[in-house]
Design a protein around this motif. Structure first.
Motif, PDB file in Angstrom:
ATOM      1  N   GLN A 140      -4.449 -14.548  -2.207  1.00 35.25           N
ATOM      2  CA  GLN A 140      -5.417 -14.185  -3.246  1.00 35.25           C
ATOM      3  C   GLN A 140      -6.540 -13.339  -2.663  1.00 35.25           C
ATOM      4  N   ARG A 141      -7.027 -13.723  -1.487  1.00 26.77           N
ATOM      5  CA  ARG A 141      -8.110 -13.011  -0.830  1.00 26.77           C
ATOM      6  C   ARG A 141      -7.702 -11.588  -0.471  1.00 26.77           C
ATOM      7  N   MET A 142      -6.406 -11.378  -0.183  1.00 23.08           N
ATOM      8  CA  MET A 142      -5.912 -10.060   0.215  1.00 23.08           C
ATOM      9  C   MET A 142      -5.479  -9.210  -0.979  1.00 23.08           C
ATOM     10  N   GLY A 143      -5.698  -9.719  -2.177  1.00 20.26           N
ATOM     11  CA  GLY A 143      -5.349  -8.954  -3.371  1.00 20.26           C
ATOM     12  C   GLY A 143      -3.860  -8.899  -3.648  1.00 20.26           C
ATOM     13  N   LEU A 144      -3.144  -9.941  -3.236  1.00 18.14           N
ATOM     14  CA  LEU A 144      -1.690  -9.963  -3.393  1.00 18.14           C
ATOM     15  C   LEU A 144      -1.223 -10.852  -4.550  1.00 18.14           C
ATOM     16  N   THR A 145      -2.160 -11.448  -5.273  1.00 23.12           N
ATOM     17  CA  THR A 145      -1.795 -12.422  -6.300  1.00 23.12           C
ATOM     18  C   THR A 145      -0.784 -11.864  -7.299  1.00 23.12           C
ATOM     19  N   ASP A 146      -1.007 -10.647  -7.783  1.00 21.87           N
ATOM     20  CA  ASP A 146      -0.121 -10.078  -8.798  1.00 21.87           C
ATOM     21  C   ASP A 146       1.207  -9.595  -8.231  1.00 21.87           C
ATOM     22  N   ALA A 147       1.299  -9.556  -6.907  1.00 21.72           N
ATOM     23  CA  ALA A 147       2.541  -9.074  -6.279  1.00 21.72           C
ATOM     24  C   ALA A 147       3.299 -10.194  -5.575  1.00 21.72           C
ATOM     25  N   CYS A 148       2.809 -11.429  -5.712  1.00 24.28           N
ATOM     26  CA  CYS A 148       3.440 -12.562  -5.027  1.00 24.28           C
ATOM     27  C   CYS A 148       3.879 -13.623  -6.023  1.00 24.28           C
ATOM     28  N   LEU A 149       4.982 -14.277  -5.691  1.00 24.83           N
ATOM     29  CA  LEU A 149       5.461 -15.410  -6.468  1.00 24.83           C
ATOM     30  C   LEU A 149       5.739 -16.550  -5.497  1.00 24.83           C
ATOM     31  N   PHE A 150       4.999 -17.655  -5.646  1.00 24.24           N
ATOM     32  CA  PHE A 150       5.206 -18.835  -4.825  1.00 24.24           C
ATOM     33  C   PHE A 150       6.076 -19.818  -5.607  1.00 24.24           C
ATOM     34  N   LEU A 151       7.262 -20.078  -5.102  1.00 22.34           N
ATOM     35  CA  LEU A 151       8.231 -20.912  -5.825  1.00 22.34           C
ATOM     36  C   LEU A 151       8.109 -22.396  -5.504  1.00 22.34           C
ATOM     37  N   ASP A 191       0.822  -1.213   0.000  1.00 24.67           N
ATOM     38  CA  ASP A 191       0.000   0.000   0.000  1.00 24.67           C
ATOM     39  C   ASP A 191       0.856   1.264   0.000  1.00 24.67           C
ATOM     40  N   VAL A 192       2.067   1.169   0.579  1.00 23.84           N
ATOM     41  CA  VAL A 192       2.962   2.330   0.657  1.00 23.84           C
ATOM     42  C   VAL A 192       3.957   2.345  -0.498  1.00 23.84           C
ATOM     43  N   ILE A 193       4.457   1.153  -0.865  1.00 19.63           N
ATOM     44  CA  ILE A 193       5.447   1.046  -1.955  1.00 19.63           C
ATOM     45  C   ILE A 193       4.891   0.058  -2.982  1.00 19.63           C
ATOM     46  N   PRO A 194       4.086   0.516  -3.937  1.00 18.82           N
ATOM     47  CA  PRO A 194       3.414  -0.378  -4.884  1.00 18.82           C
ATOM     48  C   PRO A 194       4.373  -1.194  -5.758  1.00 18.82           C
ATOM     49  N   GLU A 195       5.618  -0.717  -5.895  1.00 18.51           N
ATOM     50  CA  GLU A 195       6.568  -1.438  -6.742  1.00 18.51           C
ATOM     51  C   GLU A 195       7.309  -2.532  -5.988  1.00 18.51           C
ATOM     52  N   THR A 196       6.706  -3.074  -4.922  1.00 17.19           N
ATOM     53  CA  THR A 196       7.323  -4.166  -4.159  1.00 17.19           C
ATOM     54  C   THR A 196       6.771  -5.501  -4.635  1.00 17.19           C
ATOM     55  N   PHE A 197       7.651  -6.496  -4.700  1.00 15.58           N
ATOM     56  CA  PHE A 197       7.263  -7.849  -5.109  1.00 15.58           C
ATOM     57  C   PHE A 197       7.655  -8.806  -3.990  1.00 15.58           C
ATOM     58  N   PHE A 198       6.830  -9.816  -3.746  1.00 20.39           N
ATOM     59  CA  PHE A 198       7.024 -10.711  -2.614  1.00 20.39           C
ATOM     60  C   PHE A 198       7.226 -12.144  -3.119  1.00 20.39           C
ATOM     61  N   VAL A 199       8.343 -12.745  -2.728  1.00 17.56           N
ATOM     62  CA  VAL A 199       8.705 -14.087  -3.189  1.00 17.56           C
ATOM     63  C   VAL A 199       8.743 -15.022  -1.986  1.00 17.56           C
ATOM     64  N   LEU A 200       8.035 -16.155  -2.097  1.00 16.81           N
ATOM     65  CA  LEU A 200       7.992 -17.143  -1.024  1.00 16.81           C
ATOM     66  C   LEU A 200       8.480 -18.485  -1.549  1.00 16.81           C
ATOM     67  N   ALA A 201       9.545 -19.001  -0.974  1.00 17.40           N
ATOM     68  CA  ALA A 201      10.114 -20.288  -1.377  1.00 17.40           C
ATOM     69  C   ALA A 201       9.910 -21.301  -0.260  1.00 17.40           C
ATOM     70  N   GLY A 202       9.284 -22.421  -0.583  1.00 15.48           N
ATOM     71  CA  GLY A 202       9.052 -23.455   0.409  1.00 15.48           C
ATOM     72  C   GLY A 202       7.696 -24.090   0.224  1.00 15.48           C
ATOM     73  N   ASP A 203       7.397 -25.028   1.090  1.00  8.03           N
ATOM     74  CA  ASP A 203       6.130 -25.741   1.030  1.00  8.03           C
ATOM     75  C   ASP A 203       5.815 -26.222   2.441  1.00  8.03           C
TER      76      ASP A 203
END
Length: 390
Positions: free
Chosen positions: A264-275, A240-252
């Motif tokens: 997805q519910r929080m509207g983060l789908t386009d800003a998240c990458l699940f590896l 919300d403060v820095i729109p150009e941030t991307f979030f990467v999560l590695a693991g299971d």
């Protein structure tokens, strides 16, 4: 150094990656290195590991002479203990008699290890890799109160106890009255090798969506202890403060689908990458793509990922539970925030992302403080010294 008599070590574990490589960890490589260092101190020493495996039949592997691994062949974890006893009989069938029994947990396998140690007149050295006295851990399973009771009984009967942080040692002294002289603080060694690729190349390899954006990283198991719902709350506030941030999560892990659904519910789908799970050998390039590492655990006994991030020169923001608090110096080698506090944690992330000189300075200071005390040779030698001791 005068060579010591050889020792035979039997280890009980629940880590399936010893046989399968699941989870991207480096357990097998670490124990191969432990054997190498052990044999320098005590030539001819051997390690045999009995570990949980899900294959329909027990599995045996001998990666190198002196290190044998026996799988339990358990189709469900409920059968781990009886299957472990069968595997122990297989491991000792040739007349092999252990001098030391060590367990990677202090409760179910700890109780079994105590019994086996008594049967072989062997020294018993259980290990603790989690925060046994954390209220949050206690609430994670209805079985955990019983596990804590078992662990307390087992630890009081041990010849020595290995813990991975000074805080855990203090807890054992305070809560159980154990002698400090019988508790060895030996963190888990990190076999991390920094990538030779530049950050730009790491980002291009990971995802084209990282171009021109900040990258905040998580590496670890998707489980309750990591408090990934808090991680996503922090991500939402940062975005919300820095729109150009991307979030990467590695693991299971067991909460993987739940975390993805919440993102997805929080509207983060386009800003998240699940590896998903990343092989350990490929993790350096994942760290190499990050601007900042974020850990929001409710309890954490040590925090190897914190060390890995520091070795990769990635600044860390972490909740101040036992493990990270024992590694990071707040404001100097990282940022520590109150557990469960999304606002304070998001503010720390935002401040660091907007302060490039501050990030670089923090990463440099962290690297300077982490290389020597957590070097894998020192930690392996500390562990083998414990095994070879009286």
């Amino acid at each position: 150094m005068t060579p010591l008599p050889s020792v035979k070590i039997l280890m009980l574990s629940k880590d399936p990656s010893f046989l399968s490589g699941a989870g991207g960890g480096d357990a097998l490589q670490r124990h191969l290195y432990y054997l190498e260092r052990l044999r320098k101190r005590a030539p001819g020493s051997e390690i045999r590991i009995v570990t949980f495996s899900t294959s329909p039949h027990p599995v045996f592997a001998a990666p190198v002479p002196g290190l044998n691994i026996y799988g339990t062949g358990s189709w469900h974890r409920a059968f781990y203990l009886p299957n472990t006893m069968k595997a122990v009989r297989q491991a000792t069938r040739d007349g092999w008699c252990p001098d030391i029994i060590t367990t990677q947990g202090p409760y179910e396998e700890g109780l079994l290890g105590l019994f086996i140690a008594s049967s072989f007149s062997a020294r018993f050295v259980p290990q603790i890799h989690f925060d046994l006295f954390s209220p949050e851990w206690l609430k994670e399973s209805p079985w955990n109160p019983l596990r804590r009771m078992l662990a307390c009984h087992v630890l009081k009967k041990a010849d020595r106890v290995r813990v991975v942080s000074p805080g855990m040692k203090n807890d054992l002294v305070e809560h159980l009255g154990l002698s400090p002289q019988h508790i060895d603080v030996i963190p888990v060694g990190v076999s991390f090798r920094v990538t030779s690729l530049a950050a730009k190349a790491c980002r291009e390899k990971l995802s084209p969506r990282l171009e021109g954006r900040f990258c905040v990283l998580f590496v670890g198991r998707f489980c309750q202890a990591k408090n990934l719902p808090l991680w996503l709350k922090v991500a939402r506030r940062v975005l919300d403060v820095i729109p150009e941030t991307f979030f990467v999560l590695a693991g299971d892990g067991p909460l993987s689908q739940e975390v993805r659904t919440q993102a997805q519910r929080m509207g983060l789908t386009d800003a998240c990458l699940f590896l998903g799970n990343i092989p350990y050998r490929d993790l350096p390039e994942v760290y190499g793509a990050a601007d900042l590492f974020l850990l929001t655990s409710s309890h954490e006994s040590f925090g190897r990922v914190v060390l890995e991030a520091q070795l990769a020169s990635v600044p860390v923001v972490a909740t101040a539970c036992a493990g990270p608090a024992g590694i990071l110096v707040d404001g100097e080698t990282g940022r520590l925030t109150p557990p469960g506090d999304a606002d304070a944690t998001a503010a720390a992330v935002i401040n660091l992302l907007l302060d490039e000189p501050g990030r670089k300075s923090m990463a440099a200071k962290a690297l300077g403080r982490v290389e020597e005390p957590y070097g894998r040779q020192k930690l392996a030698d500390d562990l083998t010294r414990l095994w070879c001791g009286p």
